[in-house]
Design a protein around this motif. Sequence first.
Motif, PDB file in Angstrom:
ATOM      1  N   VAL A   1      54.986  19.776 -28.728  1.00 14.94           N
ATOM      2  CA  VAL A   1      54.986  21.213 -28.433  1.00 14.94           C
ATOM      3  C   VAL A   1      53.547  21.700 -28.343  1.00 14.94           C
ATOM      4  CG1 VAL A   1      55.697  23.488 -29.233  1.00 14.94           C
ATOM      5  CG2 VAL A   1      57.206  21.517 -29.569  1.00 14.94           C
ATOM      6  N   GLY A   2      53.197  22.301 -27.222  1.00 16.63           N
ATOM      7  CA  GLY A   2      51.843  22.784 -27.016  1.00 16.63           C
ATOM      8  C   GLY A   2      51.016  21.933 -26.077  1.00 16.63           C
ATOM      9  N   LEU A   3      51.502  20.734 -25.714  1.00 17.80           N
ATOM     10  CA  LEU A   3      50.773  19.922 -24.751  1.00 17.80           C
ATOM     11  C   LEU A   3      50.821  20.580 -23.365  1.00 17.80           C
ATOM     12  CD1 LEU A   3      51.871  16.259 -25.628  1.00 17.80           C
ATOM     13  CD2 LEU A   3      49.703  17.390 -26.175  1.00 17.80           C
ATOM     14  N   VAL A   4      49.715  20.518 -22.647  1.00 13.97           N
ATOM     15  CA  VAL A   4      49.610  21.110 -21.314  1.00 13.97           C
ATOM     16  C   VAL A   4      49.422  19.985 -20.300  1.00 13.97           C
ATOM     17  CG1 VAL A   4      48.339  22.714 -19.845  1.00 13.97           C
ATOM     18  CG2 VAL A   4      48.541  23.177 -22.299  1.00 13.97           C
ATOM     19  N   HIS A   5      50.295  19.943 -19.305  1.00 20.63           N
ATOM     20  CA  HIS A   5      50.191  18.951 -18.233  1.00 20.63           C
ATOM     21  C   HIS A   5      49.150  19.461 -17.241  1.00 20.63           C
ATOM     22  CE1 HIS A   5      52.597  16.264 -15.183  1.00 20.63           C
ATOM     23  NE2 HIS A   5      51.393  15.789 -15.450  1.00 20.63           N
ATOM     24  N   VAL A   6      47.985  18.815 -17.190  1.00 22.89           N
ATOM     25  CA  VAL A   6      46.876  19.348 -16.397  1.00 22.89           C
ATOM     26  C   VAL A   6      46.652  18.614 -15.086  1.00 22.89           C
ATOM     27  CG1 VAL A   6      45.679  20.308 -18.389  1.00 22.89           C
ATOM     28  CG2 VAL A   6      45.178  17.960 -17.683  1.00 22.89           C
ATOM     29  N   ALA A   7      47.159  17.398 -14.949  1.00 17.41           N
ATOM     30  CA  ALA A   7      46.920  16.651 -13.713  1.00 17.41           C
ATOM     31  C   ALA A   7      47.954  15.539 -13.581  1.00 17.41           C
ATOM     32  CB  ALA A   7      45.508  16.059 -13.695  1.00 17.41           C
TER      33      ALA A   7
ATOM     34  N   HIS B   1      37.847  16.412 -25.231  1.00 16.28           N
ATOM     35  CA  HIS B   1      37.709  17.307 -24.090  1.00 16.28           C
ATOM     36  C   HIS B   1      37.092  18.596 -24.611  1.00 16.28           C
ATOM     37  CE1 HIS B   1      39.005  20.165 -20.939  1.00 16.28           C
ATOM     38  NE2 HIS B   1      38.963  19.133 -20.142  1.00 16.28           N
ATOM     39  N   GLU B   2      36.412  19.328 -23.752  1.00 16.93           N
ATOM     40  CA  GLU B   2      35.747  20.554 -24.205  1.00 16.93           C
ATOM     41  C   GLU B   2      36.729  21.577 -24.772  1.00 16.93           C
ATOM     42  OE1 GLU B   2      35.618  22.590 -19.725  1.00 16.93           O
ATOM     43  OE2 GLU B   2      33.777  22.225 -20.849  1.00 16.93           O
ATOM     44  N   ARG B   3      38.013  21.450 -24.429  1.00 16.40           N
ATOM     45  CA  ARG B   3      39.017  22.382 -24.951  1.00 16.40           C
ATOM     46  C   ARG B   3      39.915  21.742 -26.009  1.00 16.40           C
ATOM     47  NH1 ARG B   3      41.720  24.087 -19.497  1.00 16.40           N
ATOM     48  NH2 ARG B   3      40.703  22.205 -18.766  1.00 16.40           N
ATOM     49  N   GLY B   4      39.690  20.485 -26.327  1.00 16.30           N
ATOM     50  CA  GLY B   4      40.534  19.824 -27.318  1.00 16.30           C
ATOM     51  C   GLY B   4      40.516  18.316 -27.126  1.00 16.30           C
ATOM     52  N   ARG B   5      41.696  17.735 -26.895  1.00 17.36           N
ATOM     53  CA  ARG B   5      41.808  16.306 -26.622  1.00 17.36           C
ATOM     54  C   ARG B   5      42.779  16.062 -25.457  1.00 17.36           C
ATOM     55  NH1 ARG B   5      43.276  13.598 -32.270  1.00 17.36           N
ATOM     56  NH2 ARG B   5      44.162  15.671 -32.656  1.00 17.36           N
ATOM     57  N   GLN B   6      42.512  15.010 -24.702  1.00 13.29           N
ATOM     58  CA  GLN B   6      43.337  14.613 -23.569  1.00 13.29           C
ATOM     59  C   GLN B   6      43.798  13.173 -23.733  1.00 13.29           C
ATOM     60  OE1 GLN B   6      41.178  15.089 -19.880  1.00 13.29           O
ATOM     61  NE2 GLN B   6      42.053  17.099 -19.481  1.00 13.29           N
TER      62      GLN B   6
ATOM     63  N   TYR C   1      47.571  14.890 -20.029  1.00 18.48           N
ATOM     64  CA  TYR C   1      47.970  15.989 -20.893  1.00 18.48           C
ATOM     65  C   TYR C   1      46.782  16.432 -21.752  1.00 18.48           C
ATOM     66  CZ  TYR C   1      52.808  14.896 -19.708  1.00 18.48           C
ATOM     67  OH  TYR C   1      53.979  14.687 -19.031  1.00 18.48           O
ATOM     68  N   LEU C   2      46.735  17.727 -22.001  1.00 20.06           N
ATOM     69  CA  LEU C   2      45.683  18.324 -22.827  1.00 20.06           C
ATOM     70  C   LEU C   2      46.308  18.996 -24.038  1.00 20.06           C
ATOM     71  CD1 LEU C   2      42.764  19.535 -23.320  1.00 20.06           C
ATOM     72  CD2 LEU C   2      43.509  21.464 -21.897  1.00 20.06           C
ATOM     73  N   ARG C   3      45.712  18.781 -25.191  1.00 24.35           N
ATOM     74  CA  ARG C   3      46.053  19.518 -26.401  1.00 24.35           C
ATOM     75  C   ARG C   3      44.879  20.427 -26.729  1.00 24.35           C
ATOM     76  NH1 ARG C   3      50.078  21.396 -29.907  1.00 24.35           N
ATOM     77  NH2 ARG C   3      49.062  21.962 -31.867  1.00 24.35           N
ATOM     78  N   ARG C   4      45.090  21.751 -26.573  1.00 23.07           N
ATOM     79  CA  ARG C   4      44.032  22.690 -26.916  1.00 23.07           C
ATOM     80  C   ARG C   4      43.910  22.776 -28.429  1.00 23.07           C
ATOM     81  NH1 ARG C   4      45.955  26.064 -22.398  1.00 23.07           N
ATOM     82  NH2 ARG C   4      47.221  27.264 -23.876  1.00 23.07           N
ATOM     83  N   GLU C   5      42.675  22.743 -28.909  1.00 23.92           N
ATOM     84  CA  GLU C   5      42.439  22.732 -30.346  1.00 23.92           C
ATOM     85  C   GLU C   5      41.341  23.710 -30.711  1.00 23.92           C
ATOM     86  OE1 GLU C   5      41.689  18.545 -30.764  1.00 23.92           O
ATOM     87  OE2 GLU C   5      43.761  18.142 -31.344  1.00 23.92           O
ATOM     88  N   ARG C   6      41.252  24.039 -31.974  1.00 27.08           N
ATOM     89  CA  ARG C   6      40.247  24.989 -32.444  1.00 27.08           C
ATOM     90  C   ARG C   6      38.861  24.504 -32.081  1.00 27.08           C
ATOM     91  NH1 ARG C   6      41.999  28.350 -37.417  1.00 27.08           N
ATOM     92  NH2 ARG C   6      44.258  28.326 -37.141  1.00 27.08           N
ATOM     93  N   GLY C   7      38.034  25.485 -31.755  1.00 26.07           N
ATOM     94  CA  GLY C   7      36.686  25.156 -31.313  1.00 26.07           C
ATOM     95  C   GLY C   7      36.544  25.275 -29.816  1.00 26.07           C
TER      96      GLY C   7
END
Length: 308
Positions: free
Chosen positions: A107-113, A140-145, A166-172
Amino acid sequence: MSDLPPPTAEPGNAEVELSTIPAAGPLYRRAAIGLAPGFGPARRAARLPDQELVVRGVTVDRDHLTGYDRVCGFRLADALPPTYPHVLAFPLALRLMSAPEFPLPLVGLVHVANRITVHRRIDAAEPLDLSVRAVDLRPHERGRQFDVLCTASVGAEVVWRGVSTYLRRERGAAESTARRERGGTESAGRDQSGDRPAPPAPSALWRVPPRVGRDYARISGDRNPIHTSRIAARLFGFPRPIAHGMWSKARCLAALEGRLPDAYEVEVAFKLPLPLPGTVAFHATPAWSFGLHDARRGRPYLVGVVSI
Protein backbone atom coordinates in the motif's frame (compact mmCIF):
# COMPACT_ATOMS: atom_id res chain seq x y z
CA MET A 1 13.90 7.18 -21.67
CA SER A 2 15.81 8.26 -18.60
CA ASP A 3 12.81 7.56 -16.33
CA LEU A 4 13.11 3.83 -16.83
CA PRO A 5 16.46 2.24 -15.91
CA PRO A 6 17.52 -1.03 -17.52
CA PRO A 7 16.71 -4.14 -15.49
CA THR A 8 19.45 -5.38 -13.19
CA ALA A 9 19.70 -9.13 -12.88
CA GLU A 10 20.15 -10.64 -9.44
CA PRO A 11 21.65 -14.12 -9.71
CA GLY A 12 20.71 -16.86 -7.34
CA ASN A 13 16.97 -16.28 -7.14
CA ALA A 14 15.23 -19.41 -5.87
CA GLU A 15 12.42 -20.60 -8.14
CA VAL A 16 9.11 -21.17 -6.38
CA GLU A 17 6.60 -22.92 -8.62
CA LEU A 18 2.91 -22.37 -7.91
CA SER A 19 0.17 -24.65 -9.20
CA THR A 20 -2.10 -21.80 -10.26
CA ILE A 21 -2.32 -18.02 -10.48
CA PRO A 22 -3.27 -16.68 -7.02
CA ALA A 23 -6.44 -14.65 -6.48
CA ALA A 24 -5.69 -10.93 -6.19
CA GLY A 25 -8.43 -10.05 -3.69
CA PRO A 26 -7.03 -11.87 -0.64
CA LEU A 27 -3.58 -10.46 -1.39
CA TYR A 28 -4.88 -6.89 -1.28
CA ARG A 29 -6.71 -7.66 1.96
CA ARG A 30 -3.53 -9.10 3.46
CA ALA A 31 -1.62 -5.97 2.49
CA ALA A 32 -4.30 -3.71 3.99
CA ILE A 33 -4.49 -5.69 7.24
CA GLY A 34 -0.71 -5.53 7.50
CA LEU A 35 -0.95 -1.76 7.91
CA ALA A 36 -2.98 -2.07 11.10
CA PRO A 37 -0.99 -1.73 14.36
CA GLY A 38 0.02 -5.13 15.65
CA PHE A 39 -0.76 -6.97 12.41
CA GLY A 40 2.17 -6.00 10.21
CA PRO A 41 5.67 -7.46 10.41
CA ALA A 42 7.69 -6.33 13.41
CA ARG A 43 10.54 -5.53 11.09
CA ARG A 44 10.74 -5.64 7.31
CA ALA A 45 13.64 -7.18 5.45
CA ALA A 46 16.39 -4.88 4.24
CA ARG A 47 16.60 -6.47 0.79
CA LEU A 48 14.34 -7.89 -1.87
CA PRO A 49 13.48 -11.60 -1.62
CA ASP A 50 15.75 -13.98 -3.53
CA GLN A 51 12.70 -15.57 -5.06
CA GLU A 52 11.16 -16.06 -8.50
CA LEU A 53 7.49 -17.06 -8.64
CA VAL A 54 6.54 -19.31 -11.56
CA VAL A 55 3.26 -20.70 -12.90
CA ARG A 56 3.39 -23.00 -15.93
CA GLY A 57 0.80 -23.74 -18.58
CA VAL A 58 -1.39 -20.67 -18.04
CA THR A 59 -4.22 -20.66 -20.57
CA VAL A 60 -6.10 -17.59 -21.74
CA ASP A 61 -9.78 -17.30 -20.91
CA ARG A 62 -11.32 -15.99 -24.14
CA ASP A 63 -14.14 -14.20 -22.32
CA HIS A 64 -11.63 -12.46 -20.09
CA LEU A 65 -9.54 -11.49 -23.11
CA THR A 66 -12.62 -10.10 -24.84
CA GLY A 67 -13.47 -8.04 -21.76
CA TYR A 68 -9.92 -6.71 -21.59
CA ASP A 69 -9.95 -5.77 -25.28
CA ARG A 70 -13.17 -3.84 -24.82
CA VAL A 71 -12.07 -1.96 -21.69
CA CYS A 72 -8.77 -0.91 -23.29
CA GLY A 73 -9.96 -0.31 -26.85
CA PHE A 74 -8.20 -3.17 -28.63
CA ARG A 75 -9.82 -4.98 -31.54
CA LEU A 76 -11.14 -8.45 -30.82
CA ALA A 77 -8.50 -10.82 -32.20
CA ASP A 78 -6.72 -14.13 -31.57
CA ALA A 79 -3.41 -12.37 -30.89
CA LEU A 80 -2.80 -11.12 -27.36
CA PRO A 81 -2.53 -7.33 -26.93
CA PRO A 82 0.99 -6.30 -25.89
CA THR A 83 -0.14 -5.36 -22.37
CA TYR A 84 -2.24 -8.47 -21.72
CA PRO A 85 0.55 -10.71 -20.33
CA HIS A 86 1.12 -8.02 -17.71
CA VAL A 87 -2.44 -8.59 -16.50
CA LEU A 88 -1.93 -12.36 -16.48
CA ALA A 89 1.22 -12.05 -14.38
CA PHE A 90 0.00 -9.24 -12.11
CA PRO A 91 -1.35 -11.52 -9.32
CA LEU A 92 2.10 -13.14 -9.11
CA ALA A 93 3.69 -9.71 -8.68
CA LEU A 94 1.03 -8.88 -6.11
CA ARG A 95 1.82 -12.02 -4.12
CA LEU A 96 5.50 -11.17 -4.15
CA MET A 97 5.00 -7.54 -3.07
CA SER A 98 2.34 -8.25 -0.42
CA ALA A 99 4.45 -10.81 1.46
CA PRO A 100 5.24 -9.74 5.05
CA GLU A 101 8.96 -10.12 4.39
CA PHE A 102 8.92 -7.75 1.38
CA PRO A 103 11.05 -4.70 2.29
CA LEU A 104 8.40 -2.13 1.29
CA PRO A 105 4.65 -2.22 2.06
CA LEU A 106 2.43 -2.75 -0.97
CA VAL A 107 0.00 0.00 0.00
CA GLY A 108 1.49 3.31 -1.09
CA LEU A 109 3.71 2.00 -3.90
CA VAL A 110 3.56 4.18 -7.03
CA HIS A 111 3.94 2.61 -10.48
CA VAL A 112 6.19 5.15 -12.22
CA ALA A 113 7.35 3.40 -15.39
CA ASN A 114 6.85 0.29 -17.50
CA ARG A 115 8.73 -1.32 -20.36
CA ILE A 116 7.39 -4.20 -22.46
CA THR A 117 9.32 -6.23 -25.04
CA VAL A 118 7.18 -8.23 -27.46
CA HIS A 119 9.42 -10.84 -29.11
CA ARG A 120 6.73 -12.18 -31.42
CA ARG A 121 2.99 -12.39 -31.94
CA ILE A 122 1.39 -14.49 -29.17
CA ASP A 123 -1.68 -16.50 -30.09
CA ALA A 124 -4.37 -16.71 -27.44
CA ALA A 125 -4.38 -20.51 -27.79
CA GLU A 126 -0.75 -20.84 -26.65
CA PRO A 127 -0.26 -21.87 -22.98
CA LEU A 128 2.20 -19.55 -21.25
CA ASP A 129 4.75 -20.10 -18.51
CA LEU A 130 4.83 -16.95 -16.37
CA SER A 131 7.58 -15.88 -13.98
CA VAL A 132 7.96 -12.83 -11.74
CA ARG A 133 10.78 -11.53 -9.56
CA ALA A 134 11.76 -8.24 -7.93
CA VAL A 135 15.23 -6.74 -8.47
CA ASP A 136 17.41 -3.70 -7.91
CA LEU A 137 16.14 -2.01 -4.76
CA ARG A 138 17.82 1.37 -4.95
CA PRO A 139 17.67 4.84 -3.41
CA HIS A 140 15.75 7.61 -5.16
CA GLU A 141 15.52 11.32 -4.41
CA ARG A 142 11.91 10.76 -3.29
CA GLY A 143 12.42 7.46 -1.47
CA ARG A 144 13.29 4.02 -2.85
CA GLN A 145 12.63 2.27 -6.17
CA PHE A 146 12.72 -1.30 -7.43
CA ASP A 147 11.80 -3.22 -10.58
CA VAL A 148 9.45 -6.16 -11.03
CA LEU A 149 10.52 -8.35 -13.94
CA CYS A 150 7.86 -10.50 -15.65
CA THR A 151 8.50 -13.09 -18.34
CA ALA A 152 6.11 -15.07 -20.53
CA SER A 153 7.44 -18.15 -22.32
CA VAL A 154 6.08 -20.78 -24.67
CA GLY A 155 8.12 -23.87 -23.91
CA ALA A 156 11.76 -22.77 -23.90
CA GLU A 157 11.03 -19.65 -25.98
CA VAL A 158 10.67 -16.29 -24.23
CA VAL A 159 7.94 -14.45 -26.13
CA TRP A 160 7.32 -11.43 -23.87
CA ARG A 161 9.06 -9.50 -21.11
CA GLY A 162 7.87 -6.71 -18.84
CA VAL A 163 9.66 -4.41 -16.42
CA SER A 164 7.58 -2.34 -13.99
CA THR A 165 9.32 0.26 -11.85
CA TYR A 166 7.75 1.11 -8.49
CA LEU A 167 8.53 3.99 -6.14
CA ARG A 168 7.99 4.16 -2.39
CA ARG A 169 7.89 7.78 -1.26
CA GLU A 170 9.59 8.19 2.09
CA ARG A 171 10.35 10.93 4.59
CA GLY A 172 13.01 13.31 3.49
CA ALA A 173 11.58 13.64 -0.01
CA ALA A 174 10.77 17.13 -1.24
CA GLU A 175 7.24 18.24 -0.45
CA SER A 176 6.92 19.96 -3.82
CA THR A 177 7.58 16.67 -5.57
CA ALA A 178 4.84 14.90 -3.64
CA ARG A 179 2.39 17.68 -4.50
CA ARG A 180 3.39 17.48 -8.14
CA GLU A 181 2.65 13.76 -8.23
CA ARG A 182 -0.82 14.49 -6.92
CA GLY A 183 -1.35 17.11 -9.59
CA GLY A 184 -1.50 19.84 -6.94
CA THR A 185 1.13 22.21 -8.33
CA GLU A 186 1.61 24.08 -11.55
CA SER A 187 5.35 23.34 -11.68
CA ALA A 188 4.95 19.93 -13.30
CA GLY A 189 6.28 19.85 -16.82
CA ARG A 190 7.77 23.35 -16.73
CA ASP A 191 11.18 24.09 -18.22
CA GLN A 192 14.00 25.91 -16.39
CA SER A 193 12.57 29.30 -17.30
CA GLY A 194 9.36 28.43 -15.45
CA ASP A 195 7.28 28.23 -18.60
CA ARG A 196 5.45 25.07 -19.52
CA PRO A 197 6.49 23.75 -22.95
CA ALA A 198 3.61 23.64 -25.38
CA PRO A 199 2.22 20.08 -25.54
CA PRO A 200 2.32 18.25 -28.87
CA ALA A 201 -0.61 18.75 -31.20
CA PRO A 202 -3.22 16.12 -30.29
CA SER A 203 -4.06 13.30 -32.67
CA ALA A 204 -7.30 12.67 -30.77
CA LEU A 205 -9.27 13.76 -27.72
CA TRP A 206 -10.62 11.06 -25.42
CA ARG A 207 -13.28 11.43 -22.80
CA VAL A 208 -12.36 9.06 -19.94
CA PRO A 209 -15.46 8.27 -17.84
CA PRO A 210 -15.43 7.30 -14.13
CA ARG A 211 -16.30 3.68 -14.93
CA VAL A 212 -12.85 3.15 -16.51
CA GLY A 213 -11.36 2.76 -13.03
CA ARG A 214 -13.96 0.19 -11.98
CA ASP A 215 -13.96 -1.68 -15.31
CA TYR A 216 -10.18 -1.97 -15.47
CA ALA A 217 -9.97 -2.98 -11.79
CA ARG A 218 -12.45 -5.78 -12.44
CA ILE A 219 -10.75 -7.10 -15.57
CA SER A 220 -7.12 -6.65 -14.43
CA GLY A 221 -7.41 -7.66 -10.78
CA ASP A 222 -5.72 -4.40 -9.78
CA ARG A 223 -8.32 -3.31 -7.23
CA ASN A 224 -6.34 -0.57 -5.55
CA PRO A 225 -9.18 1.65 -4.23
CA ILE A 226 -7.51 4.89 -5.38
CA HIS A 227 -8.85 3.92 -8.83
CA THR A 228 -12.42 3.20 -7.77
CA SER A 229 -13.25 5.13 -4.59
CA ARG A 230 -13.35 8.89 -4.09
CA ILE A 231 -12.87 8.43 -0.32
CA ALA A 232 -9.81 6.19 -0.76
CA ALA A 233 -8.38 8.52 -3.40
CA ARG A 234 -8.68 11.47 -1.00
CA LEU A 235 -6.95 9.50 1.76
CA PHE A 236 -3.93 9.29 -0.54
CA GLY A 237 -4.07 12.94 -1.58
CA PHE A 238 -6.02 12.71 -4.84
CA PRO A 239 -9.18 14.84 -5.18
CA ARG A 240 -10.91 12.04 -7.07
CA PRO A 241 -10.13 8.52 -8.37
CA ILE A 242 -7.34 8.17 -10.90
CA ALA A 243 -6.96 5.91 -13.93
CA HIS A 244 -4.65 2.91 -13.78
CA GLY A 245 -1.33 3.64 -15.46
CA MET A 246 -1.43 0.35 -17.35
CA TRP A 247 -4.90 1.19 -18.68
CA SER A 248 -3.45 4.44 -20.04
CA LYS A 249 -0.59 2.57 -21.70
CA ALA A 250 -2.92 -0.06 -23.15
CA ARG A 251 -5.30 2.60 -24.47
CA CYS A 252 -2.42 4.36 -26.26
CA LEU A 253 -1.22 1.10 -27.84
CA ALA A 254 -4.78 0.30 -28.90
CA ALA A 255 -4.77 3.60 -30.80
CA LEU A 256 -1.59 2.46 -32.59
CA GLU A 257 -2.96 -1.00 -33.34
CA GLY A 258 -2.47 -2.08 -36.93
CA ARG A 259 0.70 0.00 -37.27
CA LEU A 260 2.86 -1.96 -34.82
CA PRO A 261 5.04 -4.85 -36.05
CA ASP A 262 5.07 -8.35 -34.58
CA ALA A 263 8.18 -7.61 -32.48
CA TYR A 264 9.04 -4.33 -30.73
CA GLU A 265 9.74 -2.67 -27.39
CA VAL A 266 7.50 -0.03 -25.84
CA GLU A 267 8.33 1.93 -22.71
CA VAL A 268 6.42 4.60 -20.88
CA ALA A 269 6.86 6.90 -17.91
CA PHE A 270 3.77 7.75 -15.88
CA LYS A 271 4.17 11.47 -15.21
CA LEU A 272 1.02 12.61 -13.40
CA PRO A 273 -2.15 10.85 -12.24
CA LEU A 274 -5.03 10.97 -14.72
CA PRO A 275 -8.14 12.03 -12.74
CA LEU A 276 -11.51 10.39 -13.45
CA PRO A 277 -13.52 11.60 -15.21
CA GLY A 278 -11.34 13.61 -17.55
CA THR A 279 -10.63 14.65 -21.11
CA VAL A 280 -7.17 13.73 -22.38
CA ALA A 281 -5.29 14.53 -25.54
CA PHE A 282 -3.48 11.66 -27.25
CA HIS A 283 -0.60 12.37 -29.58
CA ALA A 284 1.63 10.12 -31.67
CA THR A 285 4.40 10.84 -34.15
CA PRO A 286 5.75 8.88 -37.13
CA ALA A 287 8.95 8.46 -35.10
CA TRP A 288 6.97 6.26 -32.68
CA SER A 289 6.78 8.58 -29.71
CA PHE A 290 3.38 9.03 -28.09
CA GLY A 291 1.74 10.37 -24.98
CA LEU A 292 -1.26 11.66 -23.09
CA HIS A 293 -1.72 15.13 -21.65
CA ASP A 294 -4.47 17.20 -20.09
CA ALA A 295 -6.54 18.58 -22.95
CA ARG A 296 -7.04 21.96 -21.27
CA ARG A 297 -3.92 22.64 -19.22
CA GLY A 298 -1.35 20.61 -21.13
CA ARG A 299 -0.01 18.71 -18.11
CA PRO A 300 1.60 15.38 -19.11
CA TYR A 301 0.09 12.15 -17.86
CA LEU A 302 2.17 9.66 -19.85
CA VAL A 303 5.07 9.78 -22.32
CA GLY A 304 6.14 6.76 -24.32
CA VAL A 305 8.22 5.51 -27.21
CA VAL A 306 8.17 2.41 -29.40
CA SER A 307 11.49 0.90 -30.50
CA ILE A 308 11.62 -1.55 -33.40
